[in-house]
Design a protein around this motif. Sequence first.
Motif, PDB file in Angstrom:
ATOM      1  N   VAL A 200      57.140  43.065  25.794  1.00 34.07           N
ATOM      2  CA  VAL A 200      58.726  43.027  26.887  1.00 34.07           C
ATOM      3  C   VAL A 200      57.967  42.862  28.392  1.00 34.07           C
ATOM      4  O   VAL A 200      58.386  42.148  28.976  1.00 34.07           O
ATOM      5  N   LEU A 201      57.290  44.047  28.692  1.00 36.28           N
ATOM      6  CA  LEU A 201      56.781  43.965  29.991  1.00 36.28           C
ATOM      7  C   LEU A 201      56.126  42.850  30.613  1.00 36.28           C
ATOM      8  O   LEU A 201      56.373  42.107  31.629  1.00 36.28           O
ATOM      9  N   GLU A 202      55.143  42.228  29.709  1.00 40.06           N
ATOM     10  CA  GLU A 202      54.350  40.980  30.229  1.00 40.06           C
ATOM     11  C   GLU A 202      55.515  40.035  30.092  1.00 40.06           C
ATOM     12  O   GLU A 202      55.395  39.082  31.048  1.00 40.06           O
ATOM     13  N   ASP A 203      56.274  39.646  29.188  1.00 40.22           N
ATOM     14  CA  ASP A 203      57.280  38.481  29.243  1.00 40.22           C
ATOM     15  C   ASP A 203      58.072  38.661  30.469  1.00 40.22           C
ATOM     16  O   ASP A 203      58.489  37.555  30.805  1.00 40.22           O
ATOM     17  N   GLU A 204      58.485  39.862  30.891  1.00 41.70           N
ATOM     18  CA  GLU A 204      59.473  39.944  32.071  1.00 41.70           C
ATOM     19  C   GLU A 204      58.784  40.111  33.377  1.00 41.70           C
ATOM     20  O   GLU A 204      59.080  40.284  34.272  1.00 41.70           O
ATOM     21  N   GLY A 205      57.489  40.045  33.367  1.00 36.60           N
ATOM     22  CA  GLY A 205      56.623  40.229  34.412  1.00 36.60           C
ATOM     23  C   GLY A 205      56.662  41.461  35.098  1.00 36.60           C
ATOM     24  O   GLY A 205      56.767  41.727  36.363  1.00 36.60           O
ATOM     25  N   LYS A 206      56.786  42.523  34.585  1.00 38.01           N
ATOM     26  CA  LYS A 206      56.872  43.752  35.056  1.00 38.01           C
ATOM     27  C   LYS A 206      55.633  44.725  34.841  1.00 38.01           C
ATOM     28  O   LYS A 206      55.012  44.326  33.874  1.00 38.01           O
ATOM     29  N   ILE A 207      55.453  45.688  35.782  1.00 31.03           N
ATOM     30  CA  ILE A 207      54.265  46.558  35.822  1.00 31.03           C
ATOM     31  C   ILE A 207      54.540  47.581  35.254  1.00 31.03           C
ATOM     32  O   ILE A 207      53.523  48.358  34.325  1.00 31.03           O
ATOM     33  N   ILE A 208      55.745  48.311  35.431  1.00 29.61           N
ATOM     34  CA  ILE A 208      55.887  49.853  34.631  1.00 29.61           C
ATOM     35  C   ILE A 208      56.962  49.570  33.735  1.00 29.61           C
ATOM     36  O   ILE A 208      58.064  48.855  34.254  1.00 29.61           O
ATOM     37  N   ASP A 391      44.426  44.530  24.900  1.00 32.73           N
ATOM     38  CA  ASP A 391      43.700  44.554  26.009  1.00 32.73           C
ATOM     39  C   ASP A 391      44.616  44.864  27.153  1.00 32.73           C
ATOM     40  O   ASP A 391      45.956  44.718  26.999  1.00 32.73           O
ATOM     41  N   ALA A 392      44.100  45.235  28.444  1.00 36.95           N
ATOM     42  CA  ALA A 392      45.229  45.634  29.387  1.00 36.95           C
ATOM     43  C   ALA A 392      44.404  45.401  30.783  1.00 36.95           C
ATOM     44  O   ALA A 392      43.177  45.307  30.536  1.00 36.95           O
ATOM     45  N   LYS A 393      45.188  45.322  31.960  1.00 33.38           N
ATOM     46  CA  LYS A 393      44.429  45.104  33.116  1.00 33.38           C
ATOM     47  C   LYS A 393      44.487  46.208  33.971  1.00 33.38           C
ATOM     48  O   LYS A 393      45.086  47.158  34.059  1.00 33.38           O
ATOM     49  N   PRO A 394      43.053  46.620  34.473  1.00 39.41           N
ATOM     50  CA  PRO A 394      42.751  47.670  35.265  1.00 39.41           C
ATOM     51  C   PRO A 394      43.831  47.895  36.245  1.00 39.41           C
ATOM     52  O   PRO A 394      44.170  49.213  36.480  1.00 39.41           O
ATOM     53  N   GLU A 395      44.358  46.941  36.858  1.00 43.32           N
ATOM     54  CA  GLU A 395      45.364  47.252  37.978  1.00 43.32           C
ATOM     55  C   GLU A 395      46.772  47.807  37.474  1.00 43.32           C
ATOM     56  O   GLU A 395      47.369  48.570  38.257  1.00 43.32           O
ATOM     57  N   HIS A 396      46.929  47.282  36.398  1.00 43.80           N
ATOM     58  CA  HIS A 396      48.234  48.123  35.570  1.00 43.80           C
ATOM     59  C   HIS A 396      47.938  49.353  35.337  1.00 43.80           C
ATOM     60  O   HIS A 396      48.967  50.204  35.301  1.00 43.80           O
ATOM     61  N   LEU A 397      46.848  49.477  34.591  1.00 47.68           N
ATOM     62  CA  LEU A 397      46.415  51.226  34.281  1.00 47.68           C
ATOM     63  C   LEU A 397      46.635  51.866  35.284  1.00 47.68           C
ATOM     64  O   LEU A 397      47.074  53.060  35.336  1.00 47.68           O
ATOM     65  N   GLU A 398      45.960  51.493  36.813  1.00 48.94           N
ATOM     66  CA  GLU A 398      45.845  52.305  37.574  1.00 48.94           C
ATOM     67  C   GLU A 398      47.319  52.341  38.307  1.00 48.94           C
ATOM     68  O   GLU A 398      47.836  53.560  38.561  1.00 48.94           O
ATOM     69  N   ALA A 399      48.313  51.487  38.168  1.00 46.45           N
ATOM     70  CA  ALA A 399      49.662  51.487  38.625  1.00 46.45           C
ATOM     71  C   ALA A 399      50.274  52.560  37.497  1.00 46.45           C
ATOM     72  O   ALA A 399      50.889  53.561  37.974  1.00 46.45           O
ATOM     73  N   GLY A 400      50.102  52.462  36.561  1.00 43.86           N
ATOM     74  CA  GLY A 400      50.668  53.488  35.479  1.00 43.86           C
ATOM     75  C   GLY A 400      50.326  54.993  35.815  1.00 43.86           C
ATOM     76  O   GLY A 400      50.958  55.995  35.549  1.00 43.86           O
ATOM     77  N   CYS A 401      48.983  54.874  36.200  1.00 41.42           N
ATOM     78  CA  CYS A 401      48.486  56.406  36.320  1.00 41.42           C
ATOM     79  C   CYS A 401      49.125  56.652  37.748  1.00 41.42           C
ATOM     80  O   CYS A 401      49.148  58.055  37.832  1.00 41.42           O
TER      81      CYS A 401
END
Length: 413
Positions: A200-208, A391-401
């Motif tokens: 869902v998040l990827e399809d909707e272009g959301k990060i969180i 797989d996941a993007k480092p910048e997305h993991l950083e945002a979640g953190c």
Amino acid sequence: MTTVQQPLLTNGKRLWQSLEELNKIGATAKGGVKRLTLTDLDRQARDLVIGWGKAEGLSIRIDKIGNIFMRRAGGDPSRAPIMAGSHIDTQPSGGRFDGNFGVLAALEVVRTLNQHQVQTAAPIEVAIWTNEEGSRFVPVMMGSGVFCGAFSLEHAYAAKDVDGKSVLEELTRIGYVGDETPGEHPIGAYFEAHIEQGPVLEDEGKIIGVVPAVLGLSWYDCTVTGLEAHAGSTPMPLRRDALQVATTIMQEVVAIANRYQPYGRGTVGFVQNSPNSRNVIPGEVKFSIDIRNVNKALLDTMQGELTAFIEKTAQHSGLAIKLEQVSHFPPCPFHEDCVAAVRRATEKLGYPHMDVVSGAGHDAVYAARVAPAGMIFVPCKDGISHNEIEDAKPEHLEAGCNVLLHAMLERAG
Ligand code: HGY
Ligand code: MN
Ligand code: MN
Ligand code: MN
């Protein structure tokens, strides 16, 4: 000139490096991780993360089901800790981020607070829950389930894997039977950062993803018993073919889920066919059933239809069919204060976000029984998880953190 106070941010590079380090333990050729619960690899991973916690000055506690709690002292020791965590056990062909991200995001929060010498009023705790996946031993989310009293320590200790080894034997063997009674320490609030494990998040272009709730789940073991016989000399009408009957039930699991959309889920993931020989009519088939839905009434209806179908099939086929429930938790709405804290943190940091109901179960479901709890999702590539290509993007993991840090700070005072 007024300087705008930049929000405190975590270090995504440090988080990524720790993930890479942790994921060397159980790394698979296809780029995933196989680190089954209570194996030597699980022990190695536990030892590594505890070593990182000690390096940050955290005090370590382990409870009787092997849950690990690493505490950073707060200014007011009378306050219950604000906790964040997840799991480091994986599926047999698991990914690098499921669970591992949540534990190391919690550690990165501590590293960031230490680096910037931020003192919180409430203690901060990093939790590593035992056997979240339920792949080797059921029930699923075992450590957090014992912690909140969903089932007893004795029930968990007695669980056996396909080789007949028990949880107690294996937990003792890896040296992680702690002395703390599970659940004896209160939690002020619990947050878990996790990849969405869906598209869902990827399809909707959301990060969180702000997670309002988790689907309820029921797991069963189903055993169909027929009669082994010769594939050539046994006429079709005289057969007691366990596999043919089992496949009708497997099809019905999916049909039931499709009748109760959009959140109905039905999966048969594990199948054991015996004697599994090409010219013998199968005499016994054991398989798993996983059904889920977003509200209790729908999940109850799905369970009712499943058991009714199995009763009818047993009568019609004349074969013995045993259905045993091995895991269950009802749909879990998260605490509105924690959901709001996650949303506020996300908005403060300016990340595109949306609400996403969790199809996957998480330790947060059980933590939510003893404390206000919330979850933070980040996208994973193509929504794929429980797969080595996860797989996941480092910048997305950083945002979640970063969202985890600020949601926790709001509650930690
Ligand atoms: O099955 C689940 O939802 C979790 O990943 N253990
Ligand atoms: Mn997980
Ligand atoms: Mn998982
Ligand atoms: Mn999970």
